[in-house]
Design a protein around this motif. Structure first.
Motif, PDB file in Angstrom:
ATOM      1  N   GLY A   1      20.378  62.432  34.918  1.00 23.75           N
ATOM      2  CA  GLY A   1      19.806  61.598  33.815  1.00 23.75           C
ATOM      3  C   GLY A   1      20.741  61.360  33.000  1.00 23.75           C
ATOM      4  O   GLY A   1      20.571  60.996  31.697  1.00 23.75           O
ATOM      5  N   ARG A   2      22.046  61.494  33.406  1.00 20.99           N
ATOM      6  CA  ARG A   2      23.092  61.130  32.145  1.00 20.99           C
ATOM      7  C   ARG A   2      23.958  59.586  32.610  1.00 20.99           C
ATOM      8  O   ARG A   2      23.952  59.620  33.806  1.00 20.99           O
ATOM      9  N   ALA A   3      24.438  59.221  31.627  1.00 21.00           N
ATOM     10  CA  ALA A   3      25.336  58.158  31.922  1.00 21.00           C
ATOM     11  C   ALA A   3      26.502  58.379  32.726  1.00 21.00           C
ATOM     12  O   ALA A   3      26.862  59.573  32.640  1.00 21.00           O
ATOM     13  N   MET A   4      26.809  57.483  33.553  1.00 21.15           N
ATOM     14  CA  MET A   4      27.870  57.747  34.348  1.00 21.15           C
ATOM     15  C   MET A   4      29.330  57.018  33.991  1.00 21.15           C
ATOM     16  O   MET A   4      29.338  55.935  33.577  1.00 21.15           O
ATOM     17  N   PHE A   5      30.251  57.878  34.060  1.00 21.14           N
ATOM     18  CA  PHE A   5      31.582  57.420  33.574  1.00 21.14           C
ATOM     19  C   PHE A   5      32.157  56.687  34.851  1.00 21.14           C
ATOM     20  O   PHE A   5      32.143  57.209  35.878  1.00 21.14           O
ATOM     21  N   VAL A   6      32.684  55.324  34.701  1.00 22.33           N
ATOM     22  CA  VAL A   6      33.301  54.570  35.728  1.00 22.33           C
ATOM     23  C   VAL A   6      34.408  54.012  35.410  1.00 22.33           C
ATOM     24  O   VAL A   6      34.871  53.862  34.273  1.00 22.33           O
ATOM     25  N   ALA A   7      35.204  53.686  36.483  1.00 18.05           N
ATOM     26  CA  ALA A   7      36.556  52.847  36.342  1.00 18.05           C
ATOM     27  C   ALA A   7      36.651  51.913  37.366  1.00 18.05           C
ATOM     28  O   ALA A   7      36.238  51.977  38.409  1.00 18.05           O
ATOM     29  N   TYR A   8      37.146  50.594  36.838  1.00 19.36           N
ATOM     30  CA  TYR A   8      36.943  49.490  37.651  1.00 19.36           C
ATOM     31  C   TYR A   8      38.468  48.626  37.473  1.00 19.36           C
ATOM     32  O   TYR A   8      39.292  48.982  36.683  1.00 19.36           O
ATOM     33  N   ASP A   9      38.933  47.964  38.663  1.00 17.50           N
ATOM     34  CA  ASP A   9      40.084  47.344  38.570  1.00 17.50           C
ATOM     35  C   ASP A   9      39.794  45.963  37.719  1.00 17.50           C
ATOM     36  O   ASP A   9      38.896  45.384  37.791  1.00 17.50           O
ATOM     37  N   VAL A  10      40.665  45.704  36.990  1.00 18.04           N
ATOM     38  CA  VAL A  10      40.540  44.287  36.166  1.00 18.04           C
ATOM     39  C   VAL A  10      40.614  42.937  36.886  1.00 18.04           C
ATOM     40  O   VAL A  10      40.524  41.956  36.298  1.00 18.04           O
ATOM     41  N   GLN A  11      41.274  43.122  38.166  1.00 21.45           N
ATOM     42  CA  GLN A  11      41.444  41.895  38.756  1.00 21.45           C
ATOM     43  C   GLN A  11      40.079  41.350  39.764  1.00 21.45           C
ATOM     44  O   GLN A  11      39.304  42.199  40.047  1.00 21.45           O
ATOM     45  N   CYS A  12      39.648  40.357  39.536  1.00 27.50           N
ATOM     46  CA  CYS A  12      38.567  39.693  40.227  1.00 27.50           C
ATOM     47  C   CYS A  12      38.716  39.695  41.924  1.00 27.50           C
ATOM     48  O   CYS A  12      39.708  39.195  42.325  1.00 27.50           O
ATOM     49  N   PRO A  13      37.847  40.572  42.416  1.00 25.90           N
ATOM     50  CA  PRO A  13      38.184  41.003  43.850  1.00 25.90           C
ATOM     51  C   PRO A  13      38.071  39.845  44.698  1.00 25.90           C
ATOM     52  O   PRO A  13      38.498  39.589  45.829  1.00 25.90           O
ATOM     53  N   ASN A  14      36.812  38.880  44.468  1.00 23.21           N
ATOM     54  CA  ASN A  14      36.890  37.856  45.187  1.00 23.21           C
ATOM     55  C   ASN A  14      37.914  36.622  45.139  1.00 23.21           C
ATOM     56  O   ASN A  14      38.191  36.014  46.260  1.00 23.21           O
ATOM     57  N   CYS A  15      38.639  36.649  44.196  1.00 24.96           N
ATOM     58  CA  CYS A  15      39.479  35.672  43.773  1.00 24.96           C
ATOM     59  C   CYS A  15      40.904  36.268  44.708  1.00 24.96           C
ATOM     60  O   CYS A  15      41.723  35.755  45.515  1.00 24.96           O
ATOM     61  N   VAL A  16      41.103  37.597  44.532  1.00 23.85           N
ATOM     62  CA  VAL A  16      42.210  38.191  45.258  1.00 23.85           C
ATOM     63  C   VAL A  16      42.067  37.998  46.811  1.00 23.85           C
ATOM     64  O   VAL A  16      42.987  37.672  47.289  1.00 23.85           O
ATOM     65  N   ARG A  17      40.729  38.192  47.223  1.00 22.94           N
ATOM     66  CA  ARG A  17      40.723  38.050  48.746  1.00 22.94           C
ATOM     67  C   ARG A  17      40.767  36.697  49.149  1.00 22.94           C
ATOM     68  O   ARG A  17      41.410  36.471  50.181  1.00 22.94           O
ATOM     69  N   GLN A  18      40.270  35.852  48.361  1.00 21.98           N
ATOM     70  CA  GLN A  18      40.339  34.201  48.719  1.00 21.98           C
ATOM     71  C   GLN A  18      41.662  33.772  48.816  1.00 21.98           C
ATOM     72  O   GLN A  18      42.140  32.991  49.526  1.00 21.98           O
ATOM     73  N   SER A  19      42.610  34.543  47.846  1.00 25.42           N
ATOM     74  CA  SER A  19      43.954  34.004  48.078  1.00 25.42           C
ATOM     75  C   SER A  19      44.905  34.854  48.704  1.00 25.42           C
ATOM     76  O   SER A  19      45.833  34.249  49.189  1.00 25.42           O
ATOM     77  N   GLY A  20      44.305  36.051  49.231  1.00 20.23           N
ATOM     78  CA  GLY A  20      45.334  36.832  50.016  1.00 20.23           C
ATOM     79  C   GLY A  20      46.316  37.500  49.399  1.00 20.23           C
ATOM     80  O   GLY A  20      47.395  38.160  50.036  1.00 20.23           O
ATOM     81  N   ASN A  21      46.284  37.267  48.019  1.00 20.41           N
ATOM     82  CA  ASN A  21      47.518  37.923  47.306  1.00 20.41           C
ATOM     83  C   ASN A  21      47.207  39.137  46.647  1.00 20.41           C
ATOM     84  O   ASN A  21      46.392  39.375  45.811  1.00 20.41           O
ATOM     85  N   THR A  22      47.573  40.393  47.188  1.00 23.29           N
ATOM     86  CA  THR A  22      47.358  41.658  46.621  1.00 23.29           C
ATOM     87  C   THR A  22      48.518  42.404  46.273  1.00 23.29           C
ATOM     88  O   THR A  22      48.704  43.417  45.752  1.00 23.29           O
ATOM     89  N   SER A  23      49.702  41.275  46.352  1.00 18.70           N
ATOM     90  CA  SER A  23      51.139  42.043  45.758  1.00 18.70           C
ATOM     91  C   SER A  23      51.401  41.737  44.399  1.00 18.70           C
ATOM     92  O   SER A  23      51.774  42.529  43.469  1.00 18.70           O
TER      93      SER A  23
END
Length: 199
Positions: free
Chosen positions: A116-138
């Motif tokens: 019942g406690r708030a969960m600590f989370v971490a995210y990447d700041v890049q939009c994953p859908n744009c990254v995958r559509q562009s194919g640019n992970t470098s």
């Protein structure tokens, strides 16, 4: 063994156990490595996002170089900012802040853990859908910006992600995914924070 090192070792072990207990698909395999001791730096901007009593407040962490000096930069979704020069040990740690120099950390206000406690989370700041559509992970450049409602919006495609609800996409299309999540742990506002990719 000195106290800071043993505490960091304990926190890293906890993080490993935490990630081992979760479904593998929950965490990103994108690169990330960040372990920071805020008991030394006492940075209030970062500390605010490490406080379980302030769910819904998130902090973007980036790294920059100015005048030959490496800095860690912190900015919350309420536009509080700070910047601290890295110590020699921190420079040697060679942080990897997500896919392109940016991770977001904080406690969610709508999802709770099994206790019942708030969960600590971490995210990447890049939009994953744009990254995958562009194919640019470098060297992707599809960063999201945060607002005080806990939403992160991509400047390119306009997709909105809910930081308080696992980073899910709120206005996407069929097949879209939420923000990439990393395994994360904190010992409290002026303690340690660790963020790592799933191994």
């Amino acid at each position: 063994m000195n106290k800071p090192f043993s505490y960091l070792l304990l926190l890293t072990s906890y993080l490993f156990l935490l990630s081992a207990c979760q479904a593998e698909s929950e965490y990103s395999t994108w690169p990330c490595r960040f372990a920071y001791d805020n008991s030394i730096h006492q940075d209030a901007t970062l500390a605010s996002a490490m406080d379980v009593n302030v769910p819904g407040l998130f902090c973007l962490i980036t790294e920059s170089v100015r005048g030959g000096v490496k800095y860690l930069n912190f900015r919350t979704n309420y536009n509080t900012t700070s910047s601290l020069a890295e110590s020699e040990a921190e420079k040697r740690a060679e942080y990897i802040l997500g896919l392109n120099n940016g991770i977001i950390v904080g406690f969610q206000n709508s999802q709770l853990d099994e206790f019942g406690r708030a969960m600590f989370v971490a995210y990447d700041v890049q939009c994953p859908n744009c990254v995958r559509q562009s194919g640019n992970t470098s060297s992707p450049n599809y960063g999201v910006t945060m607002d005080d409602k806990g939403l992160a919006t991509c400047g390119k495609c306009g997709r909105r992600y809910n930081l308080n609800n696992g980073g899910i996409v709120q206005n996407g299309q069929e097949g879209d995914t939420g923000l990439e999540k990393y395994a994360a742990a904190t010992s409290g506002p002026f303690g340690h924070v660790s963020v790592f990719r799933h191994r």
